[in-house]
Design a protein around this motif. Structure first.
Motif, PDB file in Angstrom:
ATOM      1  N   GLU A   1       0.748  -1.110  -0.144  1.00  0.00           N
ATOM      2  CA  GLU A   1       0.125  -0.072  -0.039  1.00  0.00           C
ATOM      3  C   GLU A   1       1.007   1.333   0.091  1.00  0.00           C
ATOM      4  OE1 GLU A   1      -3.562   2.611   0.433  1.00  0.00           O
ATOM      5  OE2 GLU A   1      -3.069   0.669  -0.291  1.00  0.00           O
TER       6      GLU A   1
ATOM      7  N   SER B   1      -0.309   3.201   6.970  1.00  0.00           N
ATOM      8  CA  SER B   1      -0.797   2.158   6.369  1.00  0.00           C
ATOM      9  C   SER B   1      -0.889   0.705   7.270  1.00  0.00           C
ATOM     10  CB  SER B   1       0.129   1.433   5.091  1.00  0.00           C
ATOM     11  OG  SER B   1       0.304   2.545   4.076  1.00  0.00           O
TER      12      SER B   1
ATOM     13  N   ASP C   1      -4.800   1.740   8.055  1.00  0.00           N
ATOM     14  CA  ASP C   1      -5.617   1.138   7.021  1.00  0.00           C
ATOM     15  C   ASP C   1      -5.854  -0.507   7.297  1.00  0.00           C
ATOM     16  OD1 ASP C   1      -5.248   3.553   6.060  1.00  0.00           O
ATOM     17  OD2 ASP C   1      -4.654   2.996   3.945  1.00  0.00           O
TER      18      ASP C   1
ATOM     19  N   ASN D   1      -2.699  11.146   4.998  1.00  0.00           N
ATOM     20  CA  ASN D   1      -2.497  10.753   3.654  1.00  0.00           C
ATOM     21  C   ASN D   1      -2.384  11.928   2.768  1.00  0.00           C
ATOM     22  OD1 ASN D   1      -2.313   8.749   1.555  1.00  0.00           O
ATOM     23  ND2 ASN D   1      -4.586   8.944   1.089  1.00  0.00           N
TER      24      ASN D   1
END
Length: 420
Positions: A108, A119, A123, A218
């Motif tokens: 990712e 990540s 995530d 991000n």
């Protein structure tokens, strides 16, 4: 190596023992696209191509839809499987993701430029928790019985909608197409121009920390980005000062370096759009407090950027930037800031910072947004519904509310032959 303000990107991690599958996954098998077309995916931190991905065509999509339909037929093993077993399979998928969490987080980060720790801890953690949450729901989707007259009994059951497609990121086009077709059900999570309201009585350092978490997570490439921060006049200058210091402390560098907190934009098109909007902010009279420049020539890095003195008519105040740009406004009174916060076609999320819970609740009620955070930001949980008002979308994801988007309610009424 990660540095503050300058980027030196190391060679990306390589997992020679772990394969990357760039094919199409259809009906539990890997496929080459029907027309053999591919597109490259590039590491935005280095500009180096990771691999070529198979590009699906209409025939490939049709094949995938047919496979999904077949799995939903009444004679299919999935349809016959008891609901508890379906839950166990979702738990197994969560277990496998947890097992390969480092590898998946690394992919990712290489693919998107998101810092590795984000990540890994956000995530992947969110994906695992969401699978486990819905695994627990498989045997708990209940119908109801309804009182009708003495000659009948009525009850409801929830049945699956059927094949669902998840398409990113052309939601508005999908909405328009669906409106012209055969009443297909569409849920959309679209963009946002999300307001944060910081009152003078708030914990100012907390408000700075949370709003910048929202602005720069991000690299600002997030629908929930905290892109409009309204600060009460009496604490405005102090808030700006603290925000600039906080933005300058972010570490820009190799996304795979655990010290990095700020990575590159995802591609050149987005990079160019962000830089154009930064230039528009300067030209329209906003004060560039820090950042606003590309970091170096090897990757798509943009410095964390803070504007003060932003006015509601400016492009950076109205358009979704989708980049690391924090816009700080001032306000004088409550009615004014509510009107300004709601003066947008979007309504995805909002935030309120205050120690007065009565005010927090009244402001939360007045804000036209699907989610309102109080003294926090980007606090997303699998149990809590997520979605927007106005042009920010239709329907809800996550939580029990999301189940309604994927089920049909069937009412069954039975005539009773023996009346007592």
């Amino acid at each position: 190596m990660a540095t503050n303000g300058k980027v030196s990107v190391r060679n990306s991690m390589r997992f020679k023992s772990d394969p990357i599958f760039p094919q199409l996954f259809i009906n539990n098998e890997w496929h080459i696209s029907s027309k053999g077309r591919t597109f490259p995916t590039v590491n935005p931190a280095t500009g180096v191509k990771i691999c070529d991905i198979q590009e699906a065509d209409k025939a490939d999509v049709d094949k995938a839809v047919e496979a999904a339909k077949a799995a939903g037929e009444r004679s299919a093993p999935w349809r016959k499987m008891d609901v508890s077993s379906r839950g166990r399979l979702l738990h197994k998928l969560a277990d496998l993701i947890e097992r390969d969490r480092v590898f998946l987080a690394t992919l990712e980060t290489m693919d998107t430029g998101k810092p590795f720790l984000q990540s890994f801890f956000i995530d992947l953690d969110g994906s695992i928790k969401t699978l486990r949450y819905y695994a627990g729901w498989t045997d708990k989707i209940h119908g109801k019985t309804m009182p009708v007259d003495d000659s009948f009994m009525s009850f409801t059951k929830h049945e699956p909608v059927g094949v669902c497609g998840a398409i990113i990121p052309v939601g508005q086009l999908i909405k328009e197409t669906a409106a012209r077709s055969n009443l297909k059900r569409v849920t959309l999570e679209l963009g946002g121009k999300n307001p944060c309201i910081v009152f003078a009585d708030s914990d100012l350092r907390l408000a700075v920390e949370e709003t910048q978490k929202g602005a720069f997570y991000n690299q600002g490439q997030c629908c929930t980005a905290a892109s409009r921060v309204f600060v009460e006049e009496s604490v405005y200058e102090e808030f700006v000062r603290l925000s600039v210091a906080s933005a300058k402390s972010l570490v820009t560098g190799d996304p795979l370096d655990p010290r990095t907190s700020h990575g590159p934009q995802i591609d050149r098109k987005q990079f160019d759009k962000i830089m154009q909007l930064i230039e528009s902010g300067k030209k329209e009279g906003a004060l560039l407090e820090c950042g606003g420049r590309a970091v170096d020539d090897t990757g798509l890095f943009i410095q964390p950027t803070v504007f003060s003195g932003v006015k509601d008519h400016m492009r950076i105040a109205k358009e979704e930037i989708f980049g690391p740009v924090q816009c700080i406004f001032s306000f004088k009174c409550l009615p004014e800031v509510i009107d300004r916060a709601n003066s947008t076609k979007y309504g995805l999320v909002a935030a309120v910072f205050t120690k007065d819970m009565d005010r927090a609740l009244s402001v939360s009620s007045a804000l036209e947004a699907g989610t309102v955070w109080v003294n926090c930001y980007n606090a997303l949980h699998a149990q809590t519904p997520f979605g927007g008002y106005k042009m920010s979308g239709n329907g809800r994801e996550l939580g029990e509310y999301a189940l309604a988007e994927y089920t049909e309610v069937k009412a069954i009424t039975i005539k009773l032959s023996n009346n007592l």
